[in-house]
Enzyme design. Structure first.
Site, short mmCIF file in Angstrom:
data_model
loop_
_atom_site.label_atom_id
_atom_site.label_comp_id
_atom_site.label_asym_id
_atom_site.label_seq_id
_atom_site.Cartn_x
_atom_site.Cartn_y
_atom_site.Cartn_z
N GLY A 228 65.75 -1.33 34.02
CA GLY A 228 65.49 -1.27 35.45
C GLY A 228 65.08 0.13 35.87
O GLY A 228 64.57 0.92 35.06
N SER A 229 65.33 0.46 37.11
CA SER A 229 64.87 1.73 37.66
C SER A 229 65.72 2.89 37.16
O SER A 229 66.89 2.73 36.81
CB SER A 229 64.93 1.69 39.19
OG SER A 229 66.27 1.71 39.64
N THR A 230 65.12 4.07 37.15
CA THR A 230 65.85 5.27 36.75
C THR A 230 66.98 5.57 37.73
O THR A 230 68.07 6.01 37.33
CB THR A 230 64.89 6.46 36.66
OG1 THR A 230 63.95 6.21 35.60
CG2 THR A 230 65.62 7.76 36.37
N GLU A 231 66.75 5.31 39.00
CA GLU A 231 67.79 5.55 40.01
C GLU A 231 69.05 4.76 39.70
O GLU A 231 70.17 5.30 39.70
CB GLU A 231 67.25 5.19 41.39
CG GLU A 231 68.26 5.37 42.51
CD GLU A 231 67.73 4.89 43.86
OE1 GLU A 231 68.42 5.13 44.87
OE2 GLU A 231 66.64 4.28 43.91
N VAL A 232 68.90 3.47 39.44
CA VAL A 232 70.06 2.63 39.12
C VAL A 232 70.60 2.99 37.74
O VAL A 232 71.81 2.97 37.51
CB VAL A 232 69.69 1.14 39.21
CG1 VAL A 232 70.86 0.26 38.77
CG2 VAL A 232 69.28 0.78 40.64
N GLY A 233 69.70 3.32 36.81
CA GLY A 233 70.14 3.69 35.47
C GLY A 233 71.06 4.90 35.48
O GLY A 233 72.02 4.96 34.69
N GLU B 242 66.85 1.36 29.49
CA GLU B 242 65.38 1.37 29.43
C GLU B 242 64.92 1.42 30.87
O GLU B 242 65.06 0.45 31.61
CB GLU B 242 64.86 0.13 28.69
CG GLU B 242 63.40 0.25 28.28
CD GLU B 242 62.46 -0.39 29.26
OE1 GLU B 242 61.86 0.37 30.07
OE2 GLU B 242 62.31 -1.61 29.24
N CYS C 19 56.90 -1.46 32.98
CA CYS C 19 57.48 -0.11 32.92
C CYS C 19 56.55 0.87 32.22
O CYS C 19 56.59 2.08 32.49
CB CYS C 19 58.84 -0.14 32.23
SG CYS C 19 58.84 -0.97 30.63
#
Length: 502
Positions: free
Chosen positions: A251-256, A273, A307
């Site tokens: 998913g998104s880097t923010e949530v990651g 990822e 992505c």
């Protein structure tokens, strides 16, 4: 909370398709304990397709407890590796047998072209299952010689064994709903783990159908559980549950970052990822038409919702104008519409929220002074969440927002460059490092650029090519860990050492 052992045959249906509307916990189809639901939409029309349970902490607790109990059960723990292999192979066969149904369901829910659903969601998912099934019987340890001094009459033997990590929380995105589910569950189950899968709230339908087919393939109840719900409730509860041993997130880097931080505090294993802003580098010797076609495929595949989408195009100044003119012709020729219709080249964005976000990025490009070559914010269809293929020319090499912000849509910015050092520096300026491609007939130049690029995967004269045997993951803010191949197996197992003194 309603429970049943089989998916309700009286489910809502569209064009003969049964639409799942319950989640799978412990081998039973259930509603959320709160009885709350989430609407699921058709992005090509904006209409509601069905609803699914809005799972929360109580539902996650039930799913994890089921997975933990199955992990310790004889039915799963003592199952021979060859039996796990057979189950995954049967599941691959079932995906293909129900391929038309799954592809139509995916296109209705996600919006992608039906041909993509057939090839990438169903076909590639079956391929990944068969590849990972083989690993079930090929997990190996090693025998070691020890050096510590022992009494003269004592000898030792030492060995290692790869063992399952435990309960795996698999949290997947909406861009490849079925394939991403398989990317997570196939290696996890092959290695003997149990799984709680949380699909994206926008696209849960094929994950639920996958779980039903997994039960039909012979997977014991509780080995695979699917909880539908929102990330901030169900996803958060899953990441923080003390009986979850590993989190696998795409998913998104923010949530990651949030997930990685939570896993660090609880000492959970985690693989992430995350986002990307992949550069496409076209050298001077490349044929302009081949370059334009390659760049178009890199950004417009799956409507740009990839992505590794090639959203930053760098073309040598000697062929720059030629390439972007050809790109504009390709962009203008792309037919936008429902993925179920014949003659359509690109479907909708997945949701109203994402549609608005992509349009915001296009407006940013215009405000920042990039030249709009084709596309823009004008709606190409009367209804649905559609965006025109959009290309910006950044002839003056401005430091615009489109060069750094992930759009996750069919939006390309093309910038000229004069030499290799310049383009490598520009390619590496991004905080992301997931993928990159180089287009040239000069293999020596390609290999030298490859050595300098900060990207987990570098393609030469192709883009977005993945394979179940090829490790996939990112550098920098694009994540940690790797999917696929032997590298993935390492993330779903841990090492136990054995020492025998005799």
């Amino acid at each position: 909370m309603t429970r049943s052992l089989t998916m309700n045959s009286s489910l809502p249906a569209i064009d003969g398709l049964r639409l799942p509307h319950q989640m799978l916990i412990g081998g039973q189809w259930v509603n959320a304990q709160s009885d709350k639901t989430l609407n699921v939409y058709n992005p090509a029309t904006g209409d509601t397709l069905t609803d699914v349970p809005d799972g929360d902490v109580e539902d996650v607790n039930a799913a994890v407890e089921s997975a933990a109990a199955t992990l310790q059960s004889d039915a799963w723990r003592r199952m021979p590796p060859s039996a796990r292999e057979r189950i995954l192979l049967r599941l691959a066969d079932l995906l293909e047998a129900h391929g038309d149904e799954l592809a139509r369901l995916e296109t209705l829910n996600n919006g992608k072209l039906l041909i993509y659903s057939k090839m990438m969601e169903v076909g590639a998912s079956a391929q990944w299952l068969r590849y990972m099934a083989g690993w079930a019987t090929k997990l190996t340890g090693s025998t070691l010689d020890l050096s510590l001094p022992l009494p003269p009459d004592v000898r030792s033997r030492a060995s290692t064994q790869r063992v399952p990590v435990g309960v795996v929380a698999a949290i997947i995105p909406w861009n490849f709903p079925l394939l991403m589910a398989v990317w997570k569950i196939a290696p996890a189950l092959a290695c003997g783990n149990t799984v709680v899968l949380k699909p994206a709230e926008e696209t849960p339908l094929t994950a639920l159908r996958l779980a039903e087919l997994a039960m039909e393939a012979g997977l014991p109840a509780g080995a695979l559980n699917v909880v539908t719900g929102r990330g901030e409730t169900a996803g958060d509860a899953l990441v923080r549950h003390p009986k979850v041993a590993k989190v696998a997130f795409t998913g998104s880097t923010e949530v990651g970052r949030i997930i990685g931080s939570a896993c660090g505090r609880s000492l959970k294993a985690v693989s992430l990822e995350l986002g990307g802003k992949s550069p496409v580098i076209v050298l001077a010797d490349c044929d302009p038409q081949e370059a334009a076609e390659g760049a178009a495929a890199a950004i417009f595949f799956n409507h740009g919702q990839v992505c590794t989408a090639g959203s930053r195009l760098y073309v040598h100044e000697s062929i720059y104008e030629d390439v972007i003119q050809r790109l504009a012709v390709i962009g203008e020729s792309i037919v936008v519409g429902s993925g179920l219709e014949q003659g359509v080249h690109m479907g909708p964005m997945v949701s109203k929220k994402h549609h608005e976000n992509v349009l915001r990025h296009i407006r940013n490009g215009i405000e920042d002074g990039a030249d709009l070559i084709c596309g823009g914010t004008e709606a190409p269809c009367a209804q649905g969440f559609f965006v025109k293929p959009t290309i910006f020319a950044n002839r003056e090499k401005k430091d615009i927002r489109l060069l750094s912000q992930e759009v996750f849509g069919p939006v390309l910015v093309a910038t000229p460059f004069s030499d290799i050092a310049e383009v490598v520096n520009e390619a590496n300026r991004s905080v992301y490092g997931l993928g990159a491609s180089i287009w040239t007939n000069d293999l020596s130049a390609a290999l030298r650029i490859n050595d300098e690029l900060e990207a987990g995967t570098v393609w030469v004269n192709t883009h977005n090519m993945v394979d179940p045997n090829l490790p996939f993951g990112g550098f920098k803010d694009s994540g940690v860990g790797r999917e696929h191949g032997a590298a993935a197996i390492e993330h779903y197992t841990t090492t136990r050492s054995l020492v025998i003194a005799y």
